[in-house]
Design a protein around this motif. Structure first.
Motif, PDB file in Angstrom:
ATOM      1  N   ARG A 188      30.509   4.551 -76.670  1.00 17.99           N
ATOM      2  CA  ARG A 188      29.253   3.917 -77.076  1.00 17.99           C
ATOM      3  C   ARG A 188      29.480   2.412 -77.022  1.00 17.99           C
ATOM      4  O   ARG A 188      29.774   1.778 -78.019  1.00 17.99           O
ATOM      5  N   CYS A 248      27.614  -0.200 -76.680  1.00 16.37           N
ATOM      6  CA  CYS A 248      26.674  -1.094 -77.368  1.00 16.37           C
ATOM      7  C   CYS A 248      26.105  -0.369 -78.575  1.00 16.37           C
ATOM      8  O   CYS A 248      24.906  -0.068 -78.641  1.00 16.37           O
ATOM      9  N   TRP A 264      22.625  -0.952 -80.141  1.00 15.32           N
ATOM     10  CA  TRP A 264      21.449  -1.012 -79.278  1.00 15.32           C
ATOM     11  C   TRP A 264      21.185   0.324 -78.597  1.00 15.32           C
ATOM     12  O   TRP A 264      22.088   0.940 -78.064  1.00 15.32           O
ATOM     13  N   ILE A 279      20.963  -9.572 -76.659  1.00 12.00           N
ATOM     14  CA  ILE A 279      20.741  -8.563 -75.620  1.00 12.00           C
ATOM     15  C   ILE A 279      21.301  -9.064 -74.286  1.00 12.00           C
ATOM     16  O   ILE A 279      21.914  -8.304 -73.537  1.00 12.00           O
ATOM     17  N   LEU A 303      24.903  -8.145 -73.576  1.00 12.56           N
ATOM     18  CA  LEU A 303      25.309  -6.741 -73.426  1.00 12.56           C
ATOM     19  C   LEU A 303      25.849  -6.516 -72.017  1.00 12.56           C
ATOM     20  O   LEU A 303      25.109  -6.573 -71.037  1.00 12.56           O
ATOM     21  N   LYS A 304      27.129  -6.253 -71.902  1.00 13.90           N
ATOM     22  CA  LYS A 304      27.798  -6.112 -70.599  1.00 13.90           C
ATOM     23  C   LYS A 304      27.258  -4.966 -69.736  1.00 13.90           C
ATOM     24  O   LYS A 304      27.162  -5.116 -68.522  1.00 13.90           O
ATOM     25  N   GLN A 342      20.091  -9.138 -67.798  1.00 17.04           N
ATOM     26  CA  GLN A 342      20.847 -10.141 -68.553  1.00 17.04           C
ATOM     27  C   GLN A 342      20.236 -11.519 -68.345  1.00 17.04           C
ATOM     28  O   GLN A 342      20.061 -12.282 -69.295  1.00 17.04           O
TER      29      GLN A 342
END
Length: 70
Positions: free
Chosen positions: A21, A23, A26, A48, A51-52, A59
């Protein structure tokens, strides 16, 4: 949302296992709702954008919104 690691057939009652998991804070729904939120604030947009697993396009969208949000 579940990512398929190994294709196959599942049946009622079969178990699935959470492997990762990345993130944890989110969900797909959270990010999608934020994408179309006209009142999105800068800190949330920046979080946000960081977030990779998010696509580069999304992004950038969130990074741009972080710069212009109030």
């Amino acid at each position: 949302y579940y990512r398929v690691i190994e294709p196959g057939i599942m049946d009622t009652g079969d178990q699935i296992t959470l492997v990762d998991r990345p993130c944890a804070g989110w969900s797909v729904a959270d990010v999608t709702l934020a994408r179309f939120d006209t009142q999105l604030d800068a800190p949330k947009a920046a979080a946000i954008a960081a977030l990779k697993p998010l696509s580069v396009v999304w992004q950038k969208i969130f990074a741009d919104r972080a710069k212009t949000a109030r």
